[in-house]
Design a protein around this motif. Structure first.
Motif, PDB file in Angstrom:
ATOM      1  N   ALA A  81       0.765  -1.176   0.038  1.00  0.00           N
ATOM      2  CA  ALA A  81      -0.091   0.160   0.037  1.00  0.00           C
ATOM      3  C   ALA A  81       0.690   1.235   0.004  1.00  0.00           C
ATOM      4  O   ALA A  81       0.462   2.329  -0.452  1.00  0.00           O
ATOM      5  CB  ALA A  81      -0.980   0.026   1.196  1.00  0.00           C
ATOM      6  N   GLY A  82       2.076   1.004   0.645  1.00  0.00           N
ATOM      7  CA  GLY A  82       2.843   2.180   0.626  1.00  0.00           C
ATOM      8  C   GLY A  82       4.447   1.991   1.059  1.00  0.00           C
ATOM      9  O   GLY A  82       4.707   0.581   1.183  1.00  0.00           O
ATOM     10  N   CYS A  83       5.230   2.842   0.815  1.00  0.00           N
ATOM     11  CA  CYS A  83       6.586   2.651   1.457  1.00  0.00           C
ATOM     12  C   CYS A  83       7.039   3.948   2.111  1.00  0.00           C
ATOM     13  O   CYS A  83       7.024   5.002   1.841  1.00  0.00           O
ATOM     14  CB  CYS A  83       7.585   2.622   0.237  1.00  0.00           C
ATOM     15  SG  CYS A  83       9.152   2.029   0.354  1.00  0.00           S
ATOM     16  N   MET A  84       7.644   3.555   3.321  1.00  0.00           N
ATOM     17  CA  MET A  84       8.228   4.633   4.264  1.00  0.00           C
ATOM     18  C   MET A  84       9.679   4.504   4.118  1.00  0.00           C
ATOM     19  O   MET A  84      10.255   3.454   4.426  1.00  0.00           O
ATOM     20  CB  MET A  84       7.753   4.173   5.721  1.00  0.00           C
ATOM     21  CG  MET A  84       8.005   5.259   6.582  1.00  0.00           C
ATOM     22  SD  MET A  84       7.037   6.869   6.217  1.00  0.00           S
ATOM     23  CE  MET A  84       7.926   7.896   7.495  1.00  0.00           C
ATOM     24  N   ALA A  85      10.308   5.716   3.922  1.00  0.00           N
ATOM     25  CA  ALA A  85      11.626   5.606   3.939  1.00  0.00           C
ATOM     26  C   ALA A  85      12.431   5.971   5.211  1.00  0.00           C
ATOM     27  O   ALA A  85      11.916   6.725   6.076  1.00  0.00           O
ATOM     28  CB  ALA A  85      12.101   6.905   2.957  1.00  0.00           C
ATOM     29  N   LYS A  86      13.501   4.872   5.480  1.00  0.00           N
ATOM     30  CA  LYS A  86      14.283   5.195   6.842  1.00  0.00           C
ATOM     31  C   LYS A  86      15.242   6.305   6.477  1.00  0.00           C
ATOM     32  O   LYS A  86      15.853   6.492   5.678  1.00  0.00           O
ATOM     33  CB  LYS A  86      14.832   3.906   7.189  1.00  0.00           C
ATOM     34  CG  LYS A  86      13.972   2.800   7.607  1.00  0.00           C
ATOM     35  CD  LYS A  86      14.671   1.718   7.930  1.00  0.00           C
ATOM     36  CE  LYS A  86      13.915   0.454   8.472  1.00  0.00           C
ATOM     37  NZ  LYS A  86      14.713  -0.835   8.503  1.00  0.00           N
ATOM     38  N   PRO A  87      15.661   6.712   7.736  1.00  0.00           N
ATOM     39  CA  PRO A  87      14.970   7.007   9.145  1.00  0.00           C
ATOM     40  C   PRO A  87      13.798   7.749   8.834  1.00  0.00           C
ATOM     41  O   PRO A  87      13.679   8.578   7.778  1.00  0.00           O
ATOM     42  CB  PRO A  87      16.041   7.708   9.751  1.00  0.00           C
ATOM     43  CG  PRO A  87      16.853   8.606   8.702  1.00  0.00           C
ATOM     44  CD  PRO A  87      16.793   7.842   7.590  1.00  0.00           C
ATOM     45  N   TYR A  88      13.010   7.568   9.784  1.00  0.00           N
ATOM     46  CA  TYR A  88      11.649   8.300  10.008  1.00  0.00           C
ATOM     47  C   TYR A  88      11.414   8.611  11.321  1.00  0.00           C
ATOM     48  O   TYR A  88      11.885   8.081  12.396  1.00  0.00           O
ATOM     49  CB  TYR A  88      10.567   7.550   9.424  1.00  0.00           C
ATOM     50  CG  TYR A  88      10.547   5.999  10.191  1.00  0.00           C
ATOM     51  CD1 TYR A  88       9.889   5.929  11.274  1.00  0.00           C
ATOM     52  CD2 TYR A  88      11.064   5.051   9.394  1.00  0.00           C
ATOM     53  CE1 TYR A  88       9.853   4.687  11.950  1.00  0.00           C
ATOM     54  CE2 TYR A  88      11.002   3.790  10.061  1.00  0.00           C
ATOM     55  CZ  TYR A  88      10.311   3.625  11.307  1.00  0.00           C
ATOM     56  OH  TYR A  88      10.317   2.539  11.823  1.00  0.00           O
ATOM     57  N   MET A  89      10.496   9.661  11.619  1.00  0.00           N
ATOM     58  CA  MET A  89       9.939   9.915  12.983  1.00  0.00           C
ATOM     59  C   MET A  89       8.972   9.121  13.343  1.00  0.00           C
ATOM     60  O   MET A  89       8.048   8.874  12.312  1.00  0.00           O
ATOM     61  CB  MET A  89       9.767  11.441  12.847  1.00  0.00           C
ATOM     62  CG  MET A  89      10.873  12.425  12.731  1.00  0.00           C
ATOM     63  SD  MET A  89      12.083  12.280  14.038  1.00  0.00           S
ATOM     64  CE  MET A  89      11.202  13.036  15.297  1.00  0.00           C
ATOM     65  N   PRO A  90       8.625   8.736  14.668  1.00  0.00           N
ATOM     66  CA  PRO A  90       7.556   7.961  15.008  1.00  0.00           C
ATOM     67  C   PRO A  90       6.266   8.663  14.448  1.00  0.00           C
ATOM     68  O   PRO A  90       5.425   7.688  14.275  1.00  0.00           O
ATOM     69  CB  PRO A  90       7.697   7.949  16.428  1.00  0.00           C
ATOM     70  CG  PRO A  90       9.038   8.040  16.782  1.00  0.00           C
ATOM     71  CD  PRO A  90       9.730   9.086  15.536  1.00  0.00           C
ATOM     72  N   ARG A  91       6.187   9.851  14.757  1.00  0.00           N
ATOM     73  CA  ARG A  91       4.781  10.341  14.029  1.00  0.00           C
ATOM     74  C   ARG A  91       4.493  10.200  12.685  1.00  0.00           C
ATOM     75  O   ARG A  91       3.414  10.141  12.040  1.00  0.00           O
ATOM     76  CB  ARG A  91       4.676  11.882  14.554  1.00  0.00           C
ATOM     77  CG  ARG A  91       5.587  12.828  13.887  1.00  0.00           C
ATOM     78  CD  ARG A  91       5.527  14.174  14.236  1.00  0.00           C
ATOM     79  NE  ARG A  91       6.532  14.994  13.439  1.00  0.00           N
ATOM     80  CZ  ARG A  91       7.604  15.456  14.123  1.00  0.00           C
ATOM     81  NH1 ARG A  91       8.051  15.105  15.106  1.00  0.00           N
ATOM     82  NH2 ARG A  91       8.257  16.268  13.362  1.00  0.00           N
TER      83      ARG A  91
END
Length: 143
Positions: A101-111
């Motif tokens: 459904a999607g892709c989150m790039a590291k590093p990331y903030m918890p929020r």
């Protein structure tokens, strides 16, 4: 209740991450945000039996590079079961658009990770997300 919070559709998460500190932090802040962590595991070999079981999972958060293989295999198994996937990785794979459904790039903030989960939830519910956080790519929903 007129101004009550909308009930979440995504509550139960499977976290597949082989970096111990990232896995611990992710589990901690998601639990603190009232998500239920079905399991936090670091191997494809541990993820596949969970996905083959009758465990209730609303979303799989999976890294691509795991200690014993590729998170793409985990995403394929989740996709075959009808469980949405979010890749959480430094480099989003080409196949991601057909498996996740999607892709989150590291590093990331918890929020931002929580906002990405909320964006996926909005899309799965047929709506538009209120916001798409920095570092997150939401893939168009396919029929």
């Amino acid at each position: 209740m007129l101004f009550g919070k909308k009930k979440r559709q995504i509550v139960r998460l499977l976290v597949v991450e082989d970096e111990p500190l990232v896995a611990f932090d992710t589990e901690y802040f998601l639990t603190d945000a009232n998500f239920t962590i079905v399991a936090t595991i670091d191997r494809v070999a541990e993820a596949l039996p969970i996905l083959a079981s009758d465990a209730v999972i609303d979303l799989v958060l999976v890294d691509v590079n795991l200690a014993d293989g590729s998170g793409i295999d985990v995403a394929r198994a989740a996709h075959a079961r009808g469980v949405p996937v979010m890749f959480v990785t430094g480099s989003c794979p080409v196949e991601a658009t057909t498996l996740a459904a999607g892709c989150m790039a590291k590093p990331y903030m918890p929020r931002d990770l929580i906002a990405a989960i909320e964006a996926i939830e909005a899309m799965l519910g047929g709506g538009e997300p209120k916001r798409v956080p920095q570092g997150f790519t939401l893939f168009p929903r396919t029929a």
